[in-house]
Motif scaffolding. Structure first.
Motif, short mmCIF file in Angstrom:
data_model
loop_
_atom_site.label_atom_id
_atom_site.label_comp_id
_atom_site.label_asym_id
_atom_site.label_seq_id
_atom_site.Cartn_x
_atom_site.Cartn_y
_atom_site.Cartn_z
N ALA A 135 0.84 -1.20 0.00
CA ALA A 135 0.00 0.00 0.00
C ALA A 135 0.87 1.25 0.00
N ALA A 136 1.92 1.22 0.84
CA ALA A 136 2.80 2.38 0.92
C ALA A 136 3.47 2.61 -0.44
N LEU B 39 2.41 1.70 -3.45
CA LEU B 39 1.44 2.21 -4.43
C LEU B 39 1.15 3.69 -4.17
N GLY B 40 0.97 4.02 -2.89
CA GLY B 40 0.70 5.42 -2.54
C GLY B 40 1.83 6.31 -3.00
#
Lengths: 232, 562, 333
Positions: free
Chosen positions: A25-26, A28-29
């Protein structure tokens, strides 16, 4: 043993199920953030392209007025800093806390060198009146430089839109410089977190994300340098 | 230390674990607990309050405008004050209300719940986005107080280069609001990609999420261009770099290209979430899965992409090249396709459904009718010959209000009524909700339909005064605006009464099969989804039960007896 | 104008084409809207919730139907694009041998300069049945030249030229000239104005086009413009002409003629021939030379107590003389 486990338990935030999910997630963010950064700078590059095609003479003379040696020096400095940033990530992933800290410091130092070189470039332009837009008022050495640059590039007279060139030059390098300063600040923060032992072989995401950001700052300069300093 | 113990230690306490019997509103008290929360539901509620305040301010400005336009010439204010009023109405409604309305308020609250996540991917960033929104709002307030901001919400150069520095404050405010929007979008994309629970595959994603997802993509990819444009504009105004101001060798048409490259996609930031809510509500009140689910989902994505290619249709008479105009006109017509697909699929969803007409459904059906008018009048503006006549007249004003108010605001109100019981835990008075609906619906049509006629007859927009022959239509339009105003007052009282003394809502007052309903607030455990969000025939009786938990127990007891 | 007509009168060769398209779209929209709402209302009634009747599960959809309503509208849309574009091309490409008029937009008036060098402000003579090309630019901010009766519109941009062309199909009457509006927001005079005053803000930045016979325009080009027809019988033609210019060229927006205080510029009554104090010290006699200079270059000597807000006016010598005669006549009152 127990302290190590304690150190690890902090990193998985409650709303994630696994460290892998959190890391992905990090990542992709961060990539999305970089995408918006590219579009942000993209606007500047479009403006550059449009005005270049309208006022080619001003752009040719303008690029001759920038010191390509200083630009090249800064390019080398930033490339080296990208390398030290990668090494900081590598050290963090392998759990070498001391090396991580040192590589982060080295990256900050190189970014500092970049800003110092930039300072000398800016100072000279302010001195001789190469100011953006309506403040453009070359005098003394500045006028001589323009005459010389115009002669080199085969342009007659002083193109009116030289002021627009410097307007864009200051905005583009200024916004980039601001990104360098933010990068230095974030790396300083990472250095402090590393000092406190927050990173380990199992968790080094913040260092990796910082390095990703730093590479973007580097890549943007890789475009700025030839566009502003080199292309005739 | 054993592996199990280590694993246990790796799971930290949930900072917003809600104890039994409390809810997300009552489990912690005090202003500080709200301002420091990372709970997406509380952040959503704070956004909701903020945007409603902005909506109120923008609405007051709208009523002032319509009052001034009751007569040609001066009614209550001077021309320059009027110009300030329409600038503030536009800027506040666009940047402080509509853009964050559905995604940031309702999206924040429901996106994680609907995909079975405990929170968005980056909760702290989410809170930061809210603070950035507030800071941006403060800057716009400074612009209002500090000077005379009369540039229009479009900030066209070189007009915005003149006048005092309030335009700079406003520009910086909108720049900051843009980053709030970017970070929210980024957060939502990461959440949808990485935080879905098992069983929540892409073909099961609720259509609300598809819409918010498509919106988020535009937010991340278009807003930075606005940011750099506004940065250049502010720099131009302060330093004079010679990019947009023709007095310094700049080009005002270039500014328009830059501005609309963002602001056209921004139209889809505004409308896609409205469409997303309509898809949810129509499914729920028809008790039926949305017809052509993938077509509706993909049409959102198609609109998001097409939205990037049509900015030039705002500039057909601006002096851009004829070739550009031709291409932009052709591409603009393509936008009609995905919009039409949505409308046809919604209609097909009603077919063979079991339709009830509570207030959320009324707003969604009104959305279909009004958005159809908004879309069809878009054809007049995409067609070059008619656009030349209608451009920058009241026809355009009416067209975008049919899309932005008849579309987005009606969608937002539909969602607000639909999810009100979930957000507040209370029911509202359906009769008064319907009264408000009727007033807003009638008032809206009276206000804006007359503006279509004004525009066709050649009444240009942003006009303080007008020819006497237009007065009857202007008075009609103003009368409609007052009816809308009364409608919103009724609605506000209705919601306030619900907060104060509304009946306690059950878990699922509308009997929806959507994932956000059957559990109080978030899922207690990570769920595994075994059916789609609209599979009414697969949902259990407990899931669809509309009463409170006590009533359910009574219901089961009665069944047991039988 | 027909009270119930949706569109303004047709006064140019473009108007019928544009109106045909408008009405086609109008009836297409009415038909589509009625169909969609009728289906919606019918379904809502037919499938209203009744006890014991469950909704039929949706199933897997109908790909043929989806493709049909995705692609069939494309045919209609392609037709719309084509028709709109066809007329647009006509509007974009002026024919050979047009009568050219230069237009300058400025806050908040329009200037028309004919090929004989005569400049008209906020009104213009236009020959009927003749292709006329406007070559337009702005001297300050964006404006947009909008003539509803002609169905034409084009932004007027500082620092660049835009063009428009049209052919008027009928003569206008003095009571109802063809009105030009500004369609691009351009601000307002700060502070108090009479809202209806011409040429004080974006909404009153108007001009009147007088569509006249071709021979009359040819005469005008050859011999230049004299005082307006309404002054033919005046006692003093020059005073009448000066008053006409005062009323039609935007002077009245700032200059009062009643001797009372107020207004954005000096009051004209009793000013001619007086010694007046200037902004920044000094004084000057308001004689012919000073008035002429103040019209052509208003920033040269600004009267004490007033801002430098007046744009230069390109009046001919005869017109300036007429304005001066009018100011003089105010002293006599």
């Amino acid at each position: 043993m127990s302290t190590e486990a304690h150190g690890d338990s902090h990193f998985l935030q409650h709303h994630y199920d696994t460290p892998a999910q959190q890391f992905n997630a990090a990542k992709l963010g961060m990539w999305l953030f970089l995408a918006q950064e590219l579009l942000f700078f993209g606007g500047l590059f479009v403006a550059y392209g449009v005005f270049r095609s309208w006022y080619p003479q001003a752009w040719v003379v303008g690029s001759h007025l920038l010191d390509y040696r200083m630009g090249a020096l800064n390019t080398a400095v930033l490339l080296l800093s990208s390398f030290t940033a990668v090494m900081a990530v590598r050290s963090a992933q392998t759990g070498n806390q001391k090396a991580t800290g040192n590589f982060l410091l080295a990256t900050i130092a190189l970014a500092g060198v970049f800003m110092v070189v930039k300072y000398f470039e800016y100072a000279h332009k302010f001195e001789v009146g190469f100011l953006p837009g309506s403040h453009f008022a070359p005098h003394g050495v500045g006028l001589a430089e323009i005459v010389e640059a115009a002669r080199e590039s085969g342009v007659n007279g002083v193109p009116y839109h030289l002021r627009t060139f410097f307007g864009l030059y200051f905005v583009m390098t200024g916004v980039h410089g601001l990104h360098v300063l933010i990068g230095m600040f974030v790396m300083g923060w990472m250095w402090n977190r590393n000092r406190k032992g927050e990173f380990s072989t199992r968790y080094s995401t913040p260092v990796e994300m910082t390095a990703l950001y730093w590479h973007l700052v580097d890549i943007i300069w890789i475009f700025l340098f030839p566009l502003l300093y080199l292309i005739d | 230390m054993t592996v199990e113990a280590e694993a246990e230690a790796a799971i930290p306490a949930d900072p917003h674990h809600i104890p039994e019997g409390a809810d997300y509103i009552t489990h912690e008290h005090g202003l500080k607990s709200w301002l420091t929360t990372v709970d997406h539901k509380r952040i959503g509620v704070m956004y909701l309050i903020s945007i409603l305040l902005a909506f109120f301010a923008g609405g007051v400005f709208a009523l002032i405008l319509r009052t001034e336009l009751l007569t040609p010439g001066k009614t209550i204010m001077e021309a320059d004050t009027y110009n300030e009023m329409f600038t503030l109405h536009g800027a506040i409604m666009v940047f402080l209300f509509i853009i964050p309305s559905i995604p940031a308020a309702l999206g924040n609250f429901f996106l994680p719940i609907m995909i079975g996540a405990k929170d968005v991917a980056f909760p702290k960033l989410n809170l930061a986005s809210l603070y950035i929104y507030w800071i941006g709002a403060i800057f716009t307030l400074i612009a209002i107080v500090a000077g005379h901001i009369d540039t229009g919400w479009t900030f066209y150069t070189p007009y915005s280069m003149r006048g005092d520095n309030s335009a700079v404050w406003m520009t910086i405010g909108v720049f900051i609001l843009g980053f709030s929007s970017i970070l929210t979008g980024l957060n939502f994309i990461a959440t949808v990609h990485k935080m879905r629970s098992p069983g929540m595959h892409w073909r099961r994603l609720p259509l609300f999420i598809w819409g918010i997802y498509a919106t988020a993509v535009i937010q991340v990819l278009a807003t930075p261009v606005l940011a750099i444009t506004l940065l250049l504009l502010a720099t131009e105004k302060i330093v004079g770099i010679g990019i947009f101001d023709p007095a310094l060798g700049g080009d005002p048409v270039l500014f328009q290209h830059f501005f609309w490259f963002y602001s056209h996609p921004a139209v889809y930031i505004m409308i896609l979430p409205g469409m997303a809510i309509v898809s949810e509500v129509i499914a729920c009140f028809s008790r039926r899965k949305v017809f052509g689910y993938m077509f509706i989902a993909m049409s959102s994505v198609a609109l998001a992409l097409l939205g990037f290619l049509v900015w030039g249709h705002h500039m057909f008479v601006s002096g851009q090249s004829e070739y550009a105009t031709m291409v932009f006109s052709a591409l603009t017509f393509l936008v009609a396709i995905p919009s039409g697909v949505k409308i046809f699929n919604w209609l097909a969803t009603l077919y063979q459904g079991s339709i009830s007409l509570e207030s959320p459904m009324l707003y969604s059906l009104a959305f279909i009718a009004l958005f159809t008018i908004g879309g069809l009048t878009g054809l007049f503006l995409g067609t070059l010959s008619t656009d030349i006549h209608l451009h920058d007249t009241y026809f355009v004003v009416a067209h975008f209000h049919y899309v932005m108010v008849g579309g987005t605001v009606f969608g937002f109100l539909s969602g607000l009524h639909y999810w009100w019981p979930k957000i507040t835990g209370r029911l509202y008075d359906e009769r008064w909700a319907r009264v408000a609906f009727v007033l807003v619906f009638i008032g809206f049509n009276v206000t804006f339909f007359s503006q279509f006629i004004l525009g066709s007859r050649g009444m240009p927009r942003r006009y303080y005064s007008y020819l006497d022959q237009f007065q009857p239509l202007h008075m009609t339009s103003s009368g409609g605006a007052y009816i809308i105003g009364v409608g919103f007052v009724v609605m506000a009282i209705m919601f306030a009464k619900s907060l104060k003394s509304g009946a306690k809502a059950g878990r699922n007052p509308w009997g929806s099969a959507g994932y956000e309903w059957p559990h109080p607030h978030n899922f207690a455990e990570q769920p595994v989804f075994t059916r789609g969000p609209y599979d009414y025939h697969l949902a259990t009786e407990r899931e669809l039960f509309t009463g409170t938990d006590e009533e359910w127990d009574a219901h089961m007891a009665k069944k047991g007896e039988a | 104008m027909n009270q119930f007509s949706q569109l303004p009168p047709q006064m140019s060769t473009f108007a019928p084409d544009v109106d045909w398209m408008y009405l086609f779209l109008f009836w297409l929209s009415v038909a589509s809207f009625v169909a969609i709402v009728a289906v919606m209302v019918y379904f809502v009634f037919k499938y209203r919730r009744r006890p014991g009747v469950e909704a039929v599960p949706t199933g897997h959809g109908n790909t043929a139907l989806e493709l049909a309503w995705t692609f069939l509208p494309l045919i209609v849309l392609a037709f719309l694009f084509h028709e709109g574009f066809r007329v647009y091309v006509q509007e974009s490409v002026p024919p050979e041998n047009t009568v050219d008029i230069h237009v300058t937009g400025k806050q908040w008036s329009w200037e028309f300069t004919h090929s004989n060098g005569i400049t008209e402000t906020n009104e213009a003579k236009i020959p009927v049945h003749t292709p006329v090309r406007l070559i337009m630019s702005s001297s300050d901010v964006l404006h947009s030249f909008f003539v509803p009766d002609f169905r034409i519109k084009r932004d007027v941009v500082p620092g660049m030229y835009t063009t428009l062309w049209f052919e008027a199909t009928a003569l206008s009457t003095p009571e109802r000239p063809v009105r030009v509006f500004c369609a691009e927001y351009c601000g307002a005079l700060q502070g108090s104005t009479n809202g209806n005053d011409r040429n004080t803000n974006h909404s009153t930045m108007m001009a009147d086009l007088h569509i006249i016979p071709q021979e009359e325009y040819a005469t005008f080009l050859r011999e230049g413009g004299g005082p307006p027809a309404e002054c033919a019988d005046a006692v003093d033609v020059n005073v009448c002409w000066g008053q006409y210019i005062y009323a039609h060229n935007g002077c009245s927006a700032c200059h009062e003629i009643n001797g009372e205080a107020g207004g954005h510029g000096p009051n004209w009554m009793g000013v001619f021939g007086e010694e007046i104090a200037l902004e920044g010290g000094g004084s000057v006699t308001a004689d012919d030379a000073y008035i002429k200079r103040s019209i052509l270059d208003p920033s040269a000597d600004v009267v004490s107590g007033f801002g430098n807000i007046m744009p230069p006016y390109r009046l001919r010598d005869q017109e300036i003389d007429a304005v001066i005669a009018f100011m003089r006549s105010l002293n006599a009152q």
